[in-house]
Design an enzyme around this catalytic site. Structure first.
Site, short mmCIF file in Angstrom:
data_model
loop_
_atom_site.label_atom_id
_atom_site.label_comp_id
_atom_site.label_asym_id
_atom_site.label_seq_id
_atom_site.Cartn_x
_atom_site.Cartn_y
_atom_site.Cartn_z
N ARG A 271 -16.88 -17.24 19.52
CA ARG A 271 -18.14 -17.97 19.75
C ARG A 271 -19.32 -17.00 19.77
O ARG A 271 -20.46 -17.37 19.53
CB ARG A 271 -18.09 -18.79 21.05
N LYS B 219 -25.23 -28.78 2.17
CA LYS B 219 -25.77 -29.29 0.92
C LYS B 219 -25.64 -28.25 -0.19
O LYS B 219 -24.53 -27.92 -0.55
CB LYS B 219 -27.22 -29.73 1.16
N TYR C 119 -35.99 -35.08 8.45
CA TYR C 119 -34.63 -35.63 8.38
C TYR C 119 -34.41 -36.59 9.56
O TYR C 119 -34.86 -36.33 10.68
CB TYR C 119 -33.65 -34.45 8.43
N ASP D 266 -37.33 -26.20 7.23
CA ASP D 266 -36.00 -26.67 6.83
C ASP D 266 -35.97 -26.58 5.31
O ASP D 266 -36.59 -27.37 4.62
CB ASP D 266 -35.80 -28.12 7.32
#
Ligand code: PLP
Length: 394
Positions: free
Chosen positions: A59, A209, A112, A184
């Site tokens: 992590r 994407k 978004y 973004d």
């Protein structure tokens, strides 16, 4: 030895990875491990104290993930990067890191759907407000910046209407006021647009994407300067914990190598389909940054290498006409997401932007007849013929 700087098409394959450090393995190995052993107790103490470089627990960092982070930092022309389990994990880690109760976020005219949802949540639970700004001139932007504006959050092209924001202009004004600009960059990928080179401060990707490009991973990336990335790494990433799995990072390293090749093809296919759709009798309006009549065509020329693979258009008729059209498509798949090899179509009003109230949606230009096409890598003639036969049936 300092590595020679190469061109983008070369960096996308080689940056961030040294075969010599991994037994000569040609491609980055997958370190599928949750934790790392220390040679002795003192080494563990030094690693936790930050006095010795090295891995502790996945992590907090993982070698496969680190290769991906180093690569995207080079491609986006930033100093450092972090990888996340989703684009939304990246967006939330950044916004929580940049804001506190009473702050304000100024956004581009559309964001978004889930980013909008997150901002609503921040407002309700923590009193962090947000407003949309046209950002279409220096004056409009200056008017919309409030004394408590903690960051400017931009998507360009704006989903799904393809309006653009002049990043250099926004960065210049924001820098003067010391307000960080977050972009973004999902719709462009670093091959088409590099916001940091235009003066912006932080880049976010839904790596799901174009970066992945193969429709098999959900992931996010954040790029910025060392100081900011260090803060996110030690706070919102570590403690909220939206980290990427090593295997997903490995798949992204595999997919990203072909990014320039894929983007060239996505853009070329989209440009041809735009010409077809623009002249089609059943198409009402069309939104594509490569349209020389597009209101923001000059901005496209200035800040994007190519016009990208996304086209939105409204169909003549009603919401039902749009749905009927989608149902008649055979090759083109009905699905949200974008940037895959397969051509995808979605209906923003009932899908990606369904969470946005109708009034807000209208303000963003999302009509009930609007469709968004993510142009894939198939032969453009086959995509065109599929659109043609579906038009003929409505
Ligand atoms: C998909 C998307 C996101 C969210 O990313 P996930 O990987 O689905 O969490 C954020 N911004 C844009 C522009 C997107 O297209």
């Amino acid at each position: 030895m300092e590595k020679k700087k190469s061109r983008f098409e070369t960096e996308v394959i080689h940056a961030g990875y040294s075969n010599d450090e991994h037994q000569g393995s040609l491609v980055p190995p997958l370190y599928q491990t949750s934790t790392f052993t220390f040679a002795n107790a003192e080494q563990g103490e030094r690693r936790f104290a930050g006095k010795e470089e090295g891995f502790i627990y996945s992590r907090l960092g993982n070698p496969t993930v680190k290769i991906l982070e180093d690569k995207i930092a080079v491609l986006e022309k930033g100093e450092a990067a972090l990888a996340f389990s989703s684009g939304m994990a990246a967006v939330s880690a950044v916004l929580v890191a940049l804001t506190k109760t009473g702050d304000h976020i100024l956004c581009s005219q559309g964001v978004y759907g889930c980013t909008f949802g997150l901002m609503e949540l921040l407002k309700e639970k923590y009193g962090i407000g947000h407003d949309f700004s046209l950002m279409d001139s220096k004056e409009s932007l200056e008017n919309d910046i409030l004394p408590n504006t903690a960051c400017i959050y931009i998507e360009t092209p704006i989903n799904p209407t393809m309006k653009l924001v002049d990043l250099e202009m926004v960065a210049r004004i924001a820098n003067e006021k010391g307000i960080p600009v977050v972009v973004d960059n999902t719709f462009c990928s670093p091959y088409l647009q590099t916001p940091l080179a235009l003066g912006c401060d932080i880049v976010i990707h839904s790596a799901t994407k174009y970066i992945c490009g193969h429709g098999d991973v959900i992931a996010g990336l954040v790029v910025g300067n060392k100081e900011f990335i260090g803060i996110v790494s030690r706070t919102t990433q570590k403690d909220i914990g939206g980290i990427i799995s090593p295997f997903d990072a490995w798949l992204l390293l595999r997919g990203i190598k072909t990014l320039p090749v894929r983007m060239d093809r996505h853009s070329a296919n989209a440009a041809r389909l735009f010409e077809f759709l623009k002249h089609h009798a059943q198409v009402d309006s069309i939104y594509f940054p490569g349209d020389s009549e597009h209101v923001d065509y000059d901005i496209m020329k200035k800040q994007m290498k190519q016009s990208g693979g996304l086209i939105s258009f409204t169909i003549k008729g009603t919401k039902e006409t749009a749905q009927k059209f989608m149902n008649h498509l055979q090759l083109i798949k009905i699905a949200v997401s974008l940037g895959d090899a397969e051509t995808l179509i979605q209906h923003p009003a009932t899908m990606t932007h369904a969470v946005v109230p109708e009034e807000e949606r209208r303000k963003m230009g999302i009509e009930n007849t609007l469709l968004r096409l993510s142009v894939g890598l198939e032969a453009w003639e086959d995509i065109k013929e599929d659109l043609e036969q579906a038009f003929d049936k409505i």
